[in-house]
Motif scaffolding. Structure first.
Motif, short mmCIF file in Angstrom:
data_model
loop_
_atom_site.label_atom_id
_atom_site.label_comp_id
_atom_site.label_asym_id
_atom_site.label_seq_id
_atom_site.Cartn_x
_atom_site.Cartn_y
_atom_site.Cartn_z
N LEU A 78 0.82 -1.20 0.00
CA LEU A 78 0.00 0.00 0.00
C LEU A 78 0.86 1.24 0.00
O LEU A 78 0.37 2.33 -0.28
N ILE A 79 2.12 1.07 0.31
CA ILE A 79 3.06 2.18 0.40
C ILE A 79 4.07 2.08 -0.73
O ILE A 79 4.63 1.01 -0.98
N GLY A 80 4.31 3.18 -1.43
CA GLY A 80 5.25 3.17 -2.54
C GLY A 80 6.69 3.07 -2.09
O GLY A 80 7.02 3.22 -0.92
N ASP A 81 7.56 2.77 -3.02
CA ASP A 81 8.99 2.67 -2.73
C ASP A 81 9.75 3.46 -3.80
O ASP A 81 9.90 3.00 -4.92
N PRO A 82 10.20 4.68 -3.49
CA PRO A 82 10.14 5.34 -2.17
C PRO A 82 8.76 5.92 -1.89
O PRO A 82 7.91 6.00 -2.77
N HIS A 83 8.56 6.34 -0.63
CA HIS A 83 7.28 6.89 -0.24
C HIS A 83 6.99 8.17 -1.02
O HIS A 83 7.89 8.97 -1.29
N SER A 84 5.73 8.35 -1.39
CA SER A 84 5.34 9.50 -2.19
C SER A 84 4.33 10.36 -1.43
O SER A 84 3.86 10.00 -0.34
N ARG A 85 3.96 11.48 -2.04
CA ARG A 85 2.94 12.34 -1.46
C ARG A 85 1.60 11.62 -1.41
O ARG A 85 0.80 11.81 -0.49
N GLY A 86 1.35 10.77 -2.41
CA GLY A 86 0.12 9.99 -2.41
C GLY A 86 0.03 9.06 -1.21
O GLY A 86 -1.05 8.86 -0.65
#
Length: 290
Positions: A78-86
């Motif tokens: 559910l979390i992007g790699d790397p973390h994004s604003r979304g």
């Protein structure tokens, strides 16, 4: 099974932040009618505490698991790699929904109600929620609170705990939340049929959420992409289960919530129509049986 296998970077979150913000506002706004009605009437009659509890557990699971992935820097699910604003907006949305369901739950416990079995529900429902937090949510962050016997930075120790936490939630707790989302219909439906008036249940809130949650379900399904091509030739059921365990449980749960809210919305309409018919029939009935 390693954490990398469970949370490998095969999921893509789109960057349409404007749509994120619009959905966030619509999502939070859909709770306002129910919250306002409870606060204005200062009475929780007509709102099933079990119905609220089941939805609160689902909201807690969404926020806690997303926070767990963020804290442990596990990108790709559910979390992007790397973390994004979304990812940040998603976490804020989960936090807001959890707060709103918690507010409804606390209001339902705090304000008086003339519903049947009120005392029993007051004893059982808060206890169930506390037990859920202790046995499902606290273990997610145990590796942060309990240091490794070999000292900080023990990757095998931390990886083992994280892997088990992810497996338990993916295999057992995600399906449980989906079942609870659908099962929340039963106690609230029973309460509607047992009463002549809807009490503090918001008719407007049910209608709005029934529509907004469908949009949320479609939005989540689109913004969490899955590499279907990588699983060509494999049994479809296995692939669908894998999709559900990794990302699909969130759009599924929003869809189930939408179905429940719409079903309750139409149930209130039919209940009001039939109730009005019965009342008029009683008024037309001659006195003393004439």
């Amino acid at each position: 099974m390693t954490v990398h296998t469970l949370t490998g970077s095969c999921f893509v979150i789109t960057d349409n932040y404007s749509a994120y913000r619009v959905l966030l506002v619509l999502n939070w706004g859909s709770f306002i009618p129910q919250v306002r009605r409870l606060r204005r009437k200062r009475d929780s009659s007509g709102v099933s505490l079990t119905y609220v509890l089941f939805n609160l557990i689902n909201a807690t699971e969404q926020f806690a698991f997303a926070t767990f992935l963020t804290v442990n820097d596990l990108g790709g699910l559910l979390i992007g790699d790397p973390h994004s604003r979304g990812d940040q907006i998603n976490l804020v949305q989960f936090a807001g929904v959890l707060f709103l369901w918690l507010l409804i739950f606390v209001s339902s416990v705090r304000f008086p109600s003339n519903d049947n079995l009120r005392g029993l529900k007051l004893a059982i429902c808060p206890t169930i929620y506390v037990l859920y937090l202790l046995f499902a949510i606290v273990p997610l962050f145990v590796q942060r609170a309990v240091p490794s016997p070999s000292g900080p930075g023990d990757a095998p120790y931390e990886g083992w705990i994280v892997s088990w936490a992810v497996i338990i939630h993916q295999s057992y707790l995600f399906p449980l939340t989906s079942v609870l989302c659908l099962a929340s219909l039963i106690p609230q439906m029973h309460l509607i049929h047992s009463r002549r008036r809807r009490g503090s249940l918001s008719f407007k809130g049910l209608g709005i959420q029934g529509t907004i949650f469908v949009i949320e379900a479609v939005g989540w399904a689109k913004r969490l992409a899955f590499p279907w091509d990588d699983f060509k030739g494999q049994p479809r059921l296995n692939v669908l289960i894998l999709w559900y365990q990794r990302v699909g449980w969130i759009p599924f749960n929003y869809l189930f919530l939408a179905l429940v809210q719409k079903a309750l919305f139409w149930m209130l309409i039919m209940h009001r129509l039939h109730g009005s018919g019965r009342s008029q029939a009683r008024e037309r009935r001659p006195l003393l049986g004439w």
